[in-house]
Design an enzyme around this catalytic site. Structure first.
Site, short mmCIF file in Angstrom:
data_model
loop_
_atom_site.label_atom_id
_atom_site.label_comp_id
_atom_site.label_asym_id
_atom_site.label_seq_id
_atom_site.Cartn_x
_atom_site.Cartn_y
_atom_site.Cartn_z
N ASP A 40 -13.16 4.91 -18.56
CA ASP A 40 -11.74 4.82 -18.89
C ASP A 40 -11.31 3.41 -19.27
O ASP A 40 -10.69 3.20 -20.32
CB ASP A 40 -10.87 5.29 -17.70
CG ASP A 40 -10.94 6.79 -17.52
OD1 ASP A 40 -11.99 7.38 -17.85
OD2 ASP A 40 -9.96 7.37 -17.04
N ARG A 86 -5.00 -2.37 -3.70
CA ARG A 86 -4.28 -2.51 -4.99
C ARG A 86 -3.40 -3.75 -5.08
O ARG A 86 -3.43 -4.46 -6.09
CB ARG A 86 -3.47 -1.25 -5.30
CG ARG A 86 -4.29 0.03 -5.49
CD ARG A 86 -5.48 -0.16 -6.37
NE ARG A 86 -6.13 1.10 -6.72
CZ ARG A 86 -7.31 1.19 -7.28
NH1 ARG A 86 -8.01 0.10 -7.56
NH2 ARG A 86 -7.83 2.37 -7.58
N ASP A 109 -1.68 4.74 -7.59
CA ASP A 109 -2.20 3.42 -7.93
C ASP A 109 -1.35 2.71 -8.99
O ASP A 109 -1.14 1.51 -8.92
CB ASP A 109 -3.67 3.52 -8.37
CG ASP A 109 -4.58 3.83 -7.20
OD1 ASP A 109 -4.21 3.47 -6.06
OD2 ASP A 109 -5.65 4.43 -7.40
N SER A 140 -13.30 11.67 -8.93
CA SER A 140 -13.02 10.25 -9.13
C SER A 140 -13.29 9.49 -7.82
O SER A 140 -12.90 9.92 -6.74
CB SER A 140 -11.56 10.10 -9.56
OG SER A 140 -11.09 8.82 -9.24
#
Ligand code: ARG
Length: 403
Positions: free
Chosen positions: A13, A92, A121, A177
């Site tokens: 990605d 994050r 996220d 994922s």
């Protein structure tokens, strides 16, 4: 000015996003954050350079991650919805903060990330960007009309990758994922999207299945100072790990993995509104959370302990929702910090087939008084006092007898 700092993972990605940004005329500086994920950062760097990145930063954030984020969360005992140790949510804001520092260093205010428009996220990244750089320009391809028109599904992405020489095989596409760091590994999406379907055992990249874990227990002791673990001792092996926060968590991960500790499979409520099924393995973190709370039970005043318990879900929610850098978080953390002044001592645990069980604890700050608690001794306690205590507490509960 068209220089953008892209949070790059090396996966399919973000590689496509890198190429797409270049095609749109941006100069792309890639940022790879090392927070303990088991990935070959150097090969990701080479990949980014080959795809046209003008520069690649690899930053080792492991120490900051463990000391300033994991251990801070540990002090609060934060568990989202009672079960999730927040491994991704904690990481994050750190990644976003480091990304903003790079943007400053590179004299730009444009940043990009590859988080989708459906998850938490994106919120955590963008809230942190906006907090730390108010005039930031955020490029979020998964919320960009043009990008979405070009990439309607997986097939479009694979075709684009082939066309632009982006390696697909090396990303070892998994049917879910994965997000990994020193605290945890998370799995979601793909085959996990059906909450009624069991996760395959081979999915877990680190922890042994409890049923395959050793038949022998491991006895350990964790020592805390001011709410923070400072050493781990494995008695049978005569090992004490205390060099650094990273070494300590790494060692607990090793022990936790061996004994199959810290797997959870939950349906959680995302900030943006939907429910999502997530599977996590947090081996060392789970051991730490259990040990820390146990020590608090010994050394914290009852009312402080209970207030911490009441705030915990709120703090977990703030972390989960992306409010790590917020006035309310700073406010709560100031009080948490004060409470940890007394969290000092040793906690002993037995690790065995998926469990981390407390066996004993000790502390010079202990508020436990054997004399008072004892069934055999009087201590400085007059049992007659309990009579009035109960009588007054029951006063408003008793029906009034009018004579
Ligand atoms: N659901 C978790 C969270 O919101 C984990 C998200 C991890 N992301 C991923 N791409 N697997 O914190």
């Amino acid at each position: 000015m068209n220089k953008v700092i892209l949070a790059y993972s090396g996966g399919l990605d973000t590689s496509i996003i890198l190429k797409w940004l270049i095609e749109k005329g941006y100069e792309v500086v890639c940022f790879l954050a090392d927070i303990g994920q088991k990935e070959d950062m150097e090969s990701s760097k080479q990949k980014a350079l080959k795809l046209g990145a003008s520069k690649v930063y690899i930053e080792d954030l492991r120490q900051e991650f463990v000391e300033q984020f994991v251990f801070q969360a540990l002090k609060t005992n934060a568990l989202y919805e009672g079960r999730y140790l927040l491994g991704t949510a904690i990481a994050r804001p750190l990644i976003a903060k480091a990304q903003i520092e790079i943007a400053r260093n590179e004299n730009t205010s444009i940043v990009a990330h590859g988080a989708t428009g459906k998850g938490n996220d994106q919120v955590r990244f963008e809230m942190t960007y906006l907090t730390l750089m108010p005039d930031v320009t955020i490029i979020s391809p998964w919320k960009d009309q043009e990008f979405l028109k070009q990439f309607k599904g997986r097939q479009d992405m694979i075709a684009y990758a082939e066309q632009h020489g982006i390696p697909i095989t090396s990303t070892k596409e998994k049917p879910y994922s994965i997000d990994e760091n020193l605290l945890h590994t998370s799995y979601e999406g793909g085959i996990l999207e059906n909450p009624a379907q069991e996760a395959p055992d081979h999915m877990f990249q680190h922890t042994t299945s409890p049923k395959l874990a050793p038949d022998e227990e491991t006895h350990i002791m964790i020592e805390f100072s001011k709410g923070i673990p400072i050493s781990v001792t494995n008695f049978a092996e005569g090992i004490t790990v205390c060099e650094s926060a990273v070494a300590l968590l790494t060692y607990l991960n090793e022990l936790g993995c061996k004994h199959g500790i810290g797997r959870v499979d939950i349906v959680e409520n995302r900030f943006i509104g939907m429910k999502s099924r997530g599977v996590y393995e947090t081996p060392g973190g789970t051991i730490l959370w259990i040990a820390h709370k146990d020590l608090e039970s010994l050394v914290l005043d009852r009312e402080v302990f209970h207030l911490k318990e009441m705030w915990m879900p709120k703090i977990a929610q703030l972390i989960y929702n992306g409010f790590w850098f917020s006035p309310e978080m700073a406010f709560l953390m100031a009080a948490i910090e004060q409470s940890q002044e007394h969290v000092e001592g040793k906690v002993y645990l037995t690790l065995y087939k998926g469990n981390a069980t407390i066996t004993k604890r000790e502390s010079v700050k202990s508020l436990y008084h054997e004399d008072i608690a004892s069934m055999d001794r009087l201590g400085n306690y007059d049992q007659m006092d309990a009579k009035g205590f109960i009588k007054l507490n029951a006063l408003r509960l008793k029906p009034v007898i009018v004579t």
